[in-house]
Design an enzyme around this catalytic site. Structure first.
Site, PDB file in Angstrom:
ATOM      1  CB  ALA A  82      -0.882  -0.010   1.246  1.00  0.00           C
ATOM      2  CB  SER A 109      -1.807  -2.303  -2.739  1.00  0.00           C
ATOM      3  OG  SER A 109      -2.705  -2.036  -1.679  1.00  0.00           O
ATOM      4  CE1 TYR A 133      -5.658  -6.152   2.592  1.00  0.00           C
ATOM      5  CE2 TYR A 133      -4.852  -4.057   1.785  1.00  0.00           C
ATOM      6  CZ  TYR A 133      -4.659  -5.218   2.495  1.00  0.00           C
ATOM      7  OH  TYR A 133      -3.464  -5.437   3.123  1.00  0.00           O
ATOM      8  CB  THR A 159      -5.248  -9.472   0.744  1.00  0.00           C
ATOM      9  OG1 THR A 159      -4.289  -9.234  -0.278  1.00  0.00           O
ATOM     10  CG2 THR A 159      -4.549  -9.539   2.096  1.00  0.00           C
ATOM     11  CE  LYS A 228       0.203 -10.571  -0.462  1.00  0.00           C
ATOM     12  NZ  LYS A 228       0.124  -9.866   0.809  1.00  0.00           N
ATOM     13  CG  HIS A 252      -0.093  -8.758   5.344  1.00  0.00           C
ATOM     14  ND1 HIS A 252      -1.309  -8.902   4.724  1.00  0.00           N
ATOM     15  CD2 HIS A 252       0.200  -7.432   5.260  1.00  0.00           C
ATOM     16  CE1 HIS A 252      -1.738  -7.710   4.302  1.00  0.00           C
ATOM     17  NE2 HIS A 252      -0.828  -6.805   4.602  1.00  0.00           N
ATOM     18  NE  ARG A 255       2.808  -4.348   6.578  1.00  0.00           N
ATOM     19  CZ  ARG A 255       3.351  -3.162   6.815  1.00  0.00           C
ATOM     20  NH1 ARG A 255       4.596  -3.095   7.247  1.00  0.00           N
ATOM     21  NH2 ARG A 255       2.675  -2.059   6.620  1.00  0.00           N
ATOM     22  CG  ASP A 283       4.739 -12.240   0.389  1.00  0.00           C
ATOM     23  OD1 ASP A 283       4.420 -12.643   1.524  1.00  0.00           O
ATOM     24  OD2 ASP A 283       4.093 -11.351  -0.212  1.00  0.00           O
ATOM     25  CB  SER A 284       6.546 -13.514   4.557  1.00  0.00           C
ATOM     26  OG  SER A 284       5.235 -12.988   4.303  1.00  0.00           O
TER      27      SER A 284
HETATM   28  C1  FNR Z   1       2.228  -4.782   2.716  1.00  0.00           C
HETATM   29  N1  FNR Z   1       1.516  -5.934   2.352  1.00  0.00           N
HETATM   30  C2  FNR Z   1       0.307  -5.804   1.714  1.00  0.00           C
HETATM   31  N2  FNR Z   1      -0.368  -6.903   1.288  1.00  0.00           N
HETATM   32  C3  FNR Z   1      -1.525  -6.783   0.612  1.00  0.00           C
HETATM   33  O1  FNR Z   1      -2.100  -7.794   0.216  1.00  0.00           O
HETATM   34  N3  FNR Z   1      -2.061  -5.540   0.371  1.00  0.00           N
HETATM   35  C4  FNR Z   1      -1.461  -4.398   0.784  1.00  0.00           C
HETATM   36  O2  FNR Z   1      -1.954  -3.307   0.544  1.00  0.00           O
HETATM   37  C5  FNR Z   1      -0.252  -4.519   1.512  1.00  0.00           C
HETATM   38  N4  FNR Z   1       0.383  -3.405   1.982  1.00  0.00           N
HETATM   39  C6  FNR Z   1       1.639  -3.515   2.536  1.00  0.00           C
HETATM   40  C7  FNR Z   1       2.323  -2.350   2.891  1.00  0.00           C
HETATM   41  C8  FNR Z   1       3.617  -2.449   3.369  1.00  0.00           C
HETATM   42  C9  FNR Z   1       4.353  -1.190   3.719  1.00  0.00           C
HETATM   43  C10 FNR Z   1       4.228  -3.710   3.536  1.00  0.00           C
HETATM   44  C11 FNR Z   1       5.644  -3.849   4.022  1.00  0.00           C
HETATM   45  C12 FNR Z   1       3.531  -4.855   3.216  1.00  0.00           C
HETATM   46  C13 FNR Z   1       2.144  -7.266   2.465  1.00  0.00           C
HETATM   47  C14 FNR Z   1       2.968  -7.587   1.228  1.00  0.00           C
HETATM   48  O3  FNR Z   1       2.152  -7.888   0.125  1.00  0.00           O
HETATM   49  C15 FNR Z   1       3.875  -8.808   1.443  1.00  0.00           C
HETATM   50  O4  FNR Z   1       3.100  -9.894   1.882  1.00  0.00           O
HETATM   51  C16 FNR Z   1       5.014  -8.549   2.435  1.00  0.00           C
HETATM   52  O5  FNR Z   1       5.565  -7.266   2.269  1.00  0.00           O
HETATM   53  C17 FNR Z   1       6.108  -9.586   2.233  1.00  0.00           C
HETATM   54  O6  FNR Z   1       7.069  -9.490   3.205  1.00  0.00           O
HETATM   55  P1  FNR Z   1       8.459  -8.713   3.038  1.00  0.00           P
HETATM   56  O7  FNR Z   1       9.041  -9.027   1.679  1.00  0.00           O
HETATM   57  O8  FNR Z   1       8.163  -7.254   3.212  1.00  0.00           O
HETATM   58  O9  FNR Z   1       9.246  -9.293   4.164  1.00  0.00           O
END
Ligand code: FNR
Length: 359
Positions: A82, A109, A133, A159, A228, A252, A255, A283-284
């Site tokens: 995002a 996103s 979302y 998601t 997701k 995520h 998070r 991911d992650s």
């Molecule tokens: C996210 N992620 C995320 N996922 C999603 O489905 N919609 C979103 O809008 C967001 N927004 C978002 C913002 C920020 C700042 C972060 C860091 C993450 C999760 C993202 O898709 C993904 O799953 C993680 O970022 C993967 O982990 P790493 O590579 O950051 O460790």
């Protein structure tokens, strides 16, 4: 802006911290609660080891691959994240440009700073997925799905792991509210997100996502729907049963649910259960070429990164994003060469071992 001189992805965080305002940086870097899951995400790659294969007669590994018949030059894709306007004035448009430059796949996103159409246009025909979302407002959901389709999106990432905001202490300490609007929310009755925290935004969407919602979205759109946030074999099979055309294994980036396992640790059992019925995105915590290799060898078809690409965006716009993906591709190329794997298909078939190390 120039290409970045990158030693490795982990070192980007400290550089980005110097230039992204504190509230926005806290939102990007943070995880939930005591960030245990966030930390374990990256550590978990040491739970498996690559078996070096010598005498393999490989000159130049080939990183190209595909998903849903879309050709890609790299198995590493941009995760949907995002509000990239927090990192750079061009936001997702520059991310799309950087990803396009490496022949990769961009995911947008719902909560992007730039609109679906603008982000798609910036990618100049390079493949993009749209992350939904889901909201309680189905007119709004359907209008987003329509716009994504019109803009040329190749798949929908639905998601499922963010029905409520994880307990993110960085955001609480900073009292973080988005200083910029979310372009796709301008048509949403509850506002465009500016001046709100992520918790309020999730709350106004009021997601209560179920298998029926997967069915409803899959029936509405003719694009493949990928669920997701899957972290167990059972949920992967339920999602497929409800019409998912792909599974996206993710927590995520640590998070959301803290205390859950590292995403890499759950991947093999999910891949076994899915048994190639549909593609798997992972991911992650991915920060290294060897992490990408291990994720592919453990059952992923594509591997996504979130935070490191945002840091690249902050540090160098489109060229910064491009540099991050090139660095990961460079490390992956070396890993593939040393592991005796010529193609991504070879990597997916490569064995992993599981010795236990004290650290
Ligand atoms: C996210 N992620 C995320 N996922 C999603 O489905 N919609 C979103 O809008 C967001 N927004 C978002 C913002 C920020 C700042 C972060 C860091 C993450 C999760 C993202 O898709 C993904 O799953 C993680 O970022 C993967 O982990 P790493 O590579 O950051 O460790």
């Amino acid at each position: 802006e120039n290409k970045l001189d990158i030693l490795n992805l982990p070192s980007l965080e400290a550089e980005a911290k110097k230039i992204i305002p504190a509230g926005g940086f806290g939102y990007i870097v943070g995880g939930s609660e005591d960030e245990w899951t966030l930390a374990e995400n990256t550590k978990a790659f040491s739970h498996a080891q690559i078996v070096p294969k010598v005498l393999s007669n490989i000159e130049q590994p080939d990183l190209s691959t595909s998903i849903f018949g879309i050709s890609l030059k790299t198995p590493v894709m941009m995760a949907p994240t995002a509000a990239q306007g927090l990192a750079h004035s061009q936001g997702e448009k520059d991310t799309a440009r950087g990803v396009a430059a490496v022949g990769g796949l961009m995911a947008q996103s719902t909560y992007s700073s730039t609109s679906i159409a603008d982000t798609a246009a910036a990618g100049e025909g390079a493949p993009q997925f749209f992350q939904l979302y889901m909201s309680k407002d189905w007119t709004f959901n359907e209008s987003l799905l329509d716009e994504a389709k019109k803009a040329g999106a190749k798949a929908i990432l639905l998601t499922s792991d963010a029905t409520v905001d994880g307990y993110r202490e960085e955001d609480i300490v900073n009292n973080f509210q988005f200083p910029i609007p979310m372009a796709n929310l301008t048509k949403f009755s509850e506002g465009d997100g500016k001046g709100k925290g992520i918790g309020e935004i999730y709350a106004s969407a009021a997601q209560k996502i179920s298998e029926d919602d997967v069915r409803r979205i899959a029936a509405y759109t003719d694009l493949p729907v990928i669920v997701k946030g899957v972290q167990s074999p059972e949920d992967a099979l339920r999602a497929i049963g409800a019409g998912a055309a792909g599974i996206y294994v993710s927590n995520h980036g640590g998070r959301q649910l803290n205390g859950g396992p590292a995403s890499f640790d759950v991947l093999p059992a999910i891949a076994k259960a899915v048994n190639h019925q549909v593609p798997i995105i992972f991911d992650s915590g991915v920060r290294r070429g060897s992490h990408v290799f291990k994720a592919l060898a453990a059952g992923a078809d594509l591997v996504a990164i979130g935070r490191p690409a945002i840091y690249g965006l902050a540090l160098g716009g489109a060229l910064g994003v491009q540099s991050v993906f090139e660095q990961l591709d460079h490390e992956l190329t070396i890993t593939m060469q040393l592991a005796g794997t010529k193609t991504i298909e070879d990597v997916k078939r490569a064995p992993l071992t599981h010795f236990n190390y004290a650290d």
